[in-house]
Motif scaffolding. Structure first.
Motif, mmCIF file in Angstrom:
data_model
loop_
_atom_site.group_PDB
_atom_site.id
_atom_site.type_symbol
_atom_site.label_atom_id
_atom_site.label_comp_id
_atom_site.label_asym_id
_atom_site.label_seq_id
_atom_site.Cartn_x
_atom_site.Cartn_y
_atom_site.Cartn_z
ATOM 1 N N ARG A 159 -29.029 16.766 7.689
ATOM 2 C CA ARG A 159 -28.091 17.883 7.592
ATOM 3 C C ARG A 159 -28.211 18.601 6.258
ATOM 4 N N LEU A 160 -28.363 17.839 5.185
ATOM 5 C CA LEU A 160 -28.477 18.493 3.887
ATOM 6 C C LEU A 160 -29.765 19.306 3.814
ATOM 7 N N LEU A 161 -30.793 18.812 4.490
ATOM 8 C CA LEU A 161 -32.042 19.575 4.492
ATOM 9 C C LEU A 161 -31.888 20.886 5.254
ATOM 10 N N VAL A 162 -31.099 20.858 6.309
ATOM 11 C CA VAL A 162 -30.828 22.104 7.034
ATOM 12 C C VAL A 162 -30.222 23.114 6.065
ATOM 13 N N MET A 163 -29.283 22.635 5.242
ATOM 14 C CA MET A 163 -28.630 23.526 4.280
ATOM 15 C C MET A 163 -29.633 24.064 3.267
ATOM 16 N N ARG A 164 -30.546 23.177 2.847
ATOM 17 C CA ARG A 164 -31.495 23.624 1.841
ATOM 18 C C ARG A 164 -32.431 24.670 2.431
ATOM 19 N N PRO A 186 -21.538 16.345 -0.637
ATOM 20 C CA PRO A 186 -21.609 17.312 0.466
ATOM 21 C C PRO A 186 -21.817 16.611 1.800
ATOM 22 N N GLU A 187 -22.300 15.365 1.750
ATOM 23 C CA GLU A 187 -22.566 14.646 3.000
ATOM 24 C C GLU A 187 -21.284 14.388 3.777
ATOM 25 N N ARG A 188 -20.145 14.599 3.125
ATOM 26 C CA ARG A 188 -18.872 14.364 3.823
ATOM 27 C C ARG A 188 -18.433 15.550 4.664
ATOM 28 N N LEU A 189 -19.091 16.678 4.460
ATOM 29 C CA LEU A 189 -18.630 17.887 5.148
ATOM 30 C C LEU A 189 -19.555 18.267 6.291
ATOM 31 N N GLY A 190 -19.019 19.009 7.228
ATOM 32 C CA GLY A 190 -19.823 19.550 8.324
ATOM 33 C C GLY A 190 -20.691 20.698 7.811
ATOM 34 N N LEU A 191 -21.716 20.998 8.559
ATOM 35 C CA LEU A 191 -22.647 22.036 8.121
ATOM 36 C C LEU A 191 -21.978 23.392 7.984
ATOM 37 N N SER A 192 -21.138 23.727 8.962
ATOM 38 C CA SER A 192 -20.525 25.047 8.910
ATOM 39 C C SER A 192 -19.602 25.152 7.707
ATOM 40 N N GLN A 193 -18.929 24.053 7.406
ATOM 41 C CA GLN A 193 -18.037 24.048 6.254
ATOM 42 C C GLN A 193 -18.837 24.224 4.960
ATOM 43 N N LEU A 194 -19.973 23.547 4.891
ATOM 44 C CA LEU A 194 -20.827 23.702 3.713
ATOM 45 C C LEU A 194 -21.318 25.144 3.571
ATOM 46 N N HIS A 195 -21.659 25.715 4.708
ATOM 47 C CA HIS A 195 -22.135 27.100 4.686
ATOM 48 C C HIS A 195 -21.037 28.028 4.175
ATOM 49 N N GLN A 196 -19.825 27.778 4.629
ATOM 50 C CA GLN A 196 -18.675 28.560 4.165
ATOM 51 C C GLN A 196 -18.506 28.429 2.661
ATOM 52 N N LEU A 197 -18.523 27.195 2.201
ATOM 53 C CA LEU A 197 -18.344 26.945 0.779
ATOM 54 C C LEU A 197 -19.426 27.647 -0.022
ATOM 55 N N ARG A 198 -20.645 27.441 0.401
ATOM 56 C CA ARG A 198 -21.762 28.012 -0.329
ATOM 57 C C ARG A 198 -21.685 29.538 -0.357
#
Ligand code: ADP
Ligand code: MG
Length: 695
Positions: free
Chosen positions: A611-616, A572-584
């Protein structure tokens, strides 16, 4: 002045020939105006001569003294060492690159004033490659009265050179009174802004007294003034384009209620308060004969599709066609299925058109769209193509706008002109919450609605960050979850932009998982599969025949399978935050508790960790988008290159965020009270090309 400043080339200045002009071009400096708006990065205080005895390791200093000795040393590297004495001490000037003329200038007995950063060197205090000049020993000690600007520069262009160019440009405009003030006094007073000339003058040649206020992080009123004007120009340009569109005129499409009501009763749920509120806004816009220009923002899963369907029905109720365009084939197919299901009972046929619709099927779709037999049209950007002619397009919907560029959203709008004699209404939907800052700059031509509520009954997604050394454990958990009847996504990412490689990686992963988890039925979907194959897999997954769907990021946008409640994202570290949010956002759509595992590859850099912590820690798209903006900057988030959005010369969206409300007020005022000025401002900052309006 007949010529505007931005039209006067730098070559007007003395000593600027082609070679220098091309260096300046690298800094995006072409005109005198560009020079004026080429602002210093920082300032040096050269207004005081420091006695050598008082030298400290604290940055650049002015020193004046007599050359005591000057010799060429042949150590590891040949250098010129010149000692100067000012009666309080001695300091060495060291040059590794020097000319014969320099050596002669710096001969014993000469008085020089130099500027540089003292360091502890082999011979005591030394200045490496200082700026210096030889002065008359009896000349009064005239130091500069202003702070010395330090400009952004490029290879082969010295500070001294660019400083003198900016000085010349300032002189030139002062002499010719060429820097016109386009902000009326009442705005200047109201927003407490200095005049443009004052601001520019001050930033290039600030008096020493401002040393501390310009060096700190505070924004000086002069900087504020320029940022304000630049943001204002951009805003005006958007407003102008908006006016142009609205002047063309559109269609009045009032709701008659029949179709919309029929769909409402057919849905297995009732609309949320937020969906209804946004629908009201859309309905009012469509009723008006001015073309609608509306952006609907709603976090992942907030239910935008059904809102789009209702809006489409309002166009259809009036005998007009509606089109919805999605950025990926998978999403377009999903929309086609949804719309067909919903509209079948209403007796409305839905046409589908993507880049992969070929031959007879394509011909048929085109005919149905042209004859108006297809009232609802769903597709990818294939809908932009020239041979797609609508009979009477009343509403163009663009889903997941952030995946398209500004250019594309304008292209679909033009489709309406073919058959309609007016602009179709336009509805733009985005799940990437646009931070307010960006909304007010990049989307200033659009009215904005927000679906600020998720449908009831959703349970929050539990997100964990985990290293890929625990892959075995993850697969174990995955197996158990699936055997308990849950469905899962396994998302493969790759750094390479190459779609082929991504698909390949997903194929390999799917094979590995099939081997390791033989008791699960596993499907694979990626961008290189034939539409029919993709549709088949998606349907199987949706209908619960597959436990696990291995996918590339093609499923990022829009895919909706409410029963899926587990997602594993590799790297997931390869993706931007917004993209991760979309995926999730593909999970957490049902009432079962959902989980998302971000399976990174160690070691993680500090920013990646952050960034990953922001997602968590957050599931709020707006919070994540703000964070994304902070971490990656507006260019990255908006996709500057694709959208054709200009970079700002002076303004900085983060620093100048607080100006946006005032900018908007000022823009409204100018458009009404001084349209000519508004034109000049757009010209000044966006040039004749006018990136936005020109597309
Ligand atoms: P997005 O805003 O991400 O595009 P979708 O339109 O795909 O969201 O909707 C997500 C899911 O929520 C879909 O399965 C949709 O049917 C469902 N949904 C939409 N509106 C409601 C509602 N008011 N109540 C319950 N479920 C809803
Ligand atoms: Mg959607």
């Amino acid at each position: 002045m007949s010529q505007s400043l931005h039209e006067i080339p730098v070559t007007t200045l003395k000593g600027v020939g082609d070679a220098l002009a091309s260096k300046l071009a690298k800094l995006n400096i072409f005109s005198l105006q560009d020079l004026l708006f080429h602002l210093p990065l920082r300032y040096q205080d050269r207004t005081r001569v420091t006695p050598i005895r008082e030298l400290q390791l604290e940055g650049e200093t002015v020193i004046q003294g007599t050359v005591a000795s000057s010799e060429i040393l042949m150590g590891k590297r040949r250098s010129l060492l010149c000692k100067i004495n000012d009666g309080t001490g001695t300091v060495g000037l060291r040059f590794y690159h020097f000319s014969g003329a320099q050596k002669n200038n710096l001969s014993p007995g000469a008085t020089i004033r130099c500027f540089g950063e003292p360091r502890r060197g082999a011979s005591g205090w030394e200045l490496y490659h200082p700026e210096y000049r030889v002065i008359q020993p009896d000349a009064p000690v005239e130091t500069e009265e202003n702070l010395t600007p330090v400009y952004p520069t490029t290879d082969g262009l010295t500070q001294q050179r660019i400083r003198s160019l900016c000085e010349q440009a300032l002189d030139w405009v002062t002499r010719n009174e060429a820097l016109q003030e386009w902000l009326p006094d009442n705005l200047l007073n109201r927003f407490r802004l200095p005049s443009l000339t004052e601001a520019v003058q001050l930033l290039h040649q600030p008096p020493t007294s401002l040393a501390s206020s310009l060096q700190g992080n505070e924004r000086h009123p002069a900087q504020r003034r320029l940022a304000f004007e630049e943001l204002l120009a951009h805003n005006l340009s958007f407003q102008k384009r908006r006016l142009q569109i609205r002047n063309v005129g559109g269609f009045s499409l009032p709701p008659t209620g029949q179709l919309i009501q029929a769909l409402k009763t057919q849905l297995p749920f009732t609309l949320t308060r937020a969906q209804n509120k946004v629908l009201d806004e859309i309905s009012t816009d469509m009723t008006s004969s001015a073309p609608m220009l509306r952006l609907v923002q709603g976090d992942v899963g907030s239910g935008k599709t059904v809102v789009a369907a209702m809006a489409a029905l309002q166009a259809l109720e009036n005998g007009y066609q509606a089109a919805i365009m999605a950025p990926t084939e998978i999403l377009a197919e999903q929309h086609a299925r949804n719309f067909s299901d919903w509209f079948k009972a209403l007796g409305i046929s839905v046409a589908y058109l993507s880049g992969k619709t070929k031959g007879k099927k394509r011909q048929e779709a085109l005919e149905h769209i042209a004859s108006g037999e297809a009232m609802m049209v769903v597709g990818t950007h294939a809908l932009f193509q020239a041979d797609v002619v609508f009979k009477k397009l009343g509403l163009a919907i663009i889903d997941e706008q952030h995946r398209f560029g500004v250019h594309q959203r304008l292209a679909l709008r033009q489709k309406g002109e073919n058959g309609g004699g007016g602009q179709p209404d336009q509805l733009i939907m985005t799940a990437t919450p646009i931070p307010r800052t960006l909304a007010m700059t990049a989307y200033a031509d659009l009215d904005c609605s927000i679906i600020d509520e998720l449908p009831p009954g959703r349970t929050p997604i539990n997100t964990a960050v985990i290293g890929d050394d625990r892959r075995q454990l993850v697969m174990e958990r995955l197996r158990n979850a699936c055997l308990e009847g849950r469905q899962a996504y396994w998302v493969c990412t790759l750094i390479e932009e190459s779609e082929a490689l991504q698909c390949q990686a997903a194929e390999v992963t799917a094979d590995q998982l099939k081997e390791a988890l033989p008791e699960l039925s596993i499907g694979l979907v990626h961008g290189r599969m034939k539409p029919a194959e993709k549709a088949e897999v998606m349907t199987a997954f949706k209908e619960g025949h597959l436990h696990l769907l291995v996918a590339t990021t093609v499923i990022e946008v829009g895919v909706d399978v409410p029963n899926a409640s587990l997602m594993i994202i590799e790297n997931p570290e390869r993706l931007g935050l917004s993209q991760l949010h979309q995926l999730r956002g593909r999970v957490g759509r049902g009432s079962i508790a959902s989980h998302c595992l971000l399976m990174y590859h160690a070691p993680l850099s500090q920013p990646s960790k952050e960034r990953l912590l922001v997602m968590r820690n957050s599931s709020d798209g707006f919070v994540i988008a703000e964070k994304d903006l902070e971490l990656r900057g507006p260019g990255e988030v908006l996709g500057t290159r694709q959208t054709g959005l200009a970079q700002f010369k002076v303004a900085d969206l983060e620093r100048d965020n607080d100006l946006l409300d005032d900018v908007r007020t000022a823009a409204e005022h100018l458009i009404n009270e001084a349209p000519d000025h508004s034109k000049s401002l757009i010209n000044r900052w966006l040039g004749a090309g006018e990136q936005y309006a020109g597309v």
